[in-house]
Design a protein around this motif. Sequence first.
Motif, short mmCIF file in Angstrom:
data_model
loop_
_atom_site.label_atom_id
_atom_site.label_comp_id
_atom_site.label_asym_id
_atom_site.label_seq_id
_atom_site.Cartn_x
_atom_site.Cartn_y
_atom_site.Cartn_z
N LYS A 58 0.71 -1.09 -0.02
CA LYS A 58 0.02 -0.13 0.12
C LYS A 58 0.78 1.38 -0.19
N ASP A 59 0.31 2.43 -0.60
CA ASP A 59 0.96 3.52 -0.84
C ASP A 59 0.64 4.35 0.60
N LEU A 60 1.10 5.44 0.61
CA LEU A 60 0.85 6.38 1.90
C LEU A 60 -0.79 6.88 1.99
N GLN A 61 -1.62 6.80 0.81
CA GLN A 61 -2.84 7.02 0.64
C GLN A 61 -3.74 5.43 0.86
N GLY A 62 -2.94 4.52 1.15
CA GLY A 62 -4.00 3.27 1.36
C GLY A 62 -4.09 2.53 0.04
N GLU A 63 -3.78 2.95 -1.03
CA GLU A 63 -3.95 2.20 -2.39
C GLU A 63 -2.98 1.23 -2.57
N MET A 64 -3.39 0.09 -2.87
CA MET A 64 -2.47 -0.97 -3.22
C MET A 64 -1.90 -1.08 -4.78
N HIS A 65 -0.42 -1.27 -4.51
CA HIS A 65 0.29 -1.04 -5.81
C HIS A 65 1.31 -2.37 -6.04
N SER A 66 1.47 -2.70 -7.12
CA SER A 66 2.57 -3.94 -7.64
C SER A 66 3.56 -3.06 -8.44
N LEU A 67 4.83 -3.63 -8.40
CA LEU A 67 5.67 -3.14 -9.24
C LEU A 67 5.29 -2.95 -10.72
N GLU A 68 4.41 -3.74 -11.35
CA GLU A 68 3.89 -3.99 -12.55
C GLU A 68 3.13 -2.59 -12.86
N ASP A 69 2.76 -1.95 -12.13
CA ASP A 69 2.09 -0.74 -12.18
C ASP A 69 2.84 0.24 -13.20
N TRP A 70 4.29 0.09 -12.96
CA TRP A 70 4.92 1.03 -13.63
C TRP A 70 5.90 0.34 -14.71
N LYS A 71 5.19 -0.91 -15.41
CA LYS A 71 5.86 -1.55 -16.53
C LYS A 71 5.90 -0.55 -17.69
N GLY A 72 6.96 -0.65 -18.39
CA GLY A 72 7.51 0.12 -19.34
C GLY A 72 8.12 1.41 -19.28
N LYS A 73 8.37 1.62 -17.81
CA LYS A 73 9.38 2.81 -17.51
C LYS A 73 10.61 2.36 -16.98
N VAL A 74 11.42 3.34 -16.85
CA VAL A 74 12.88 3.06 -16.22
C VAL A 74 12.66 3.17 -14.69
N ILE A 75 12.62 2.32 -14.05
CA ILE A 75 12.34 2.54 -12.44
C ILE A 75 13.54 2.25 -11.39
N MET A 76 13.43 3.40 -10.66
CA MET A 76 14.43 3.44 -9.65
C MET A 76 13.72 3.15 -8.35
N MET A 77 13.87 1.84 -7.83
CA MET A 77 13.28 1.46 -6.55
C MET A 77 14.06 1.48 -5.44
N ASN A 78 13.80 2.46 -4.49
CA ASN A 78 14.49 2.94 -3.39
C ASN A 78 14.03 2.62 -2.24
N PHE A 79 14.97 1.65 -1.24
CA PHE A 79 14.37 1.24 0.01
C PHE A 79 15.04 2.31 0.94
N TRP A 80 14.28 2.65 1.76
CA TRP A 80 14.51 3.69 2.78
C TRP A 80 13.99 3.58 4.00
N ALA A 81 14.04 4.45 5.14
CA ALA A 81 13.52 4.65 6.28
C ALA A 81 13.59 5.94 6.74
N SER A 82 12.41 6.37 7.74
CA SER A 82 12.58 8.00 8.21
C SER A 82 13.78 8.11 9.04
N TRP A 83 14.37 7.14 9.72
CA TRP A 83 15.28 7.15 10.61
C TRP A 83 16.73 7.44 10.22
N CYS A 84 16.83 7.06 8.78
CA CYS A 84 18.05 6.88 7.88
C CYS A 84 18.29 8.43 7.48
N GLY A 85 19.58 8.73 7.94
CA GLY A 85 20.17 9.97 7.39
C GLY A 85 20.60 9.86 6.07
#
Length: 188
Positions: A58-85
Amino acid sequence: MNKYLYRVFIGLVVLAGVCVVGGSIAQAATDHQRPRTNTMALPERTNNAWEMNPFHLKDLQGEMHSLEDWKGKVIMMNFWASWCGPCQYEIPEFVHYQQQYGDKGLQLIGIGVDEKRKLANVARSLGMNYPVLVLEPSAAGNLMRKWGNDAGVIPHTVVIDRDGRIKYIHRGQMDEEAFNTYVLPLLK
């Protein structure tokens, strides 16, 4: 005879200790000479993201997503956290990349390994203009390993080309040089 075996045993223990200490010193000297890098230009075997088991978050608005939602684009998938400087340091650059190259097919996706409320605060504060998906910390290990992050280090960025091939994996804070070298050519 027991005294003799005892002396041999002590001698072997001391010798083993000297070998361990000496090996550690030699390794440290070698590590110091080696250039350090947090990047991998290509995975050992190039996987296709569309052939991997899909994930649904789910995104921040509660909508469910899959990576395939952005199929055909160049994707930068970034794992992060709020506490990570380092994560918060690189996000403004990612916002800039999304703004500048979104119309050329770039899609950044933030996968926040944290509580939704904390992720939303950072997203609002830094003006994140790309989707932020919420990944519960308890489930993070499995998904991050699937995307080449066995150590659980964040930030961690995976670049996927338009055909779904994983082209680049970056462990740690991503810089402009890495973006220009590995992402920008995929947008042309």
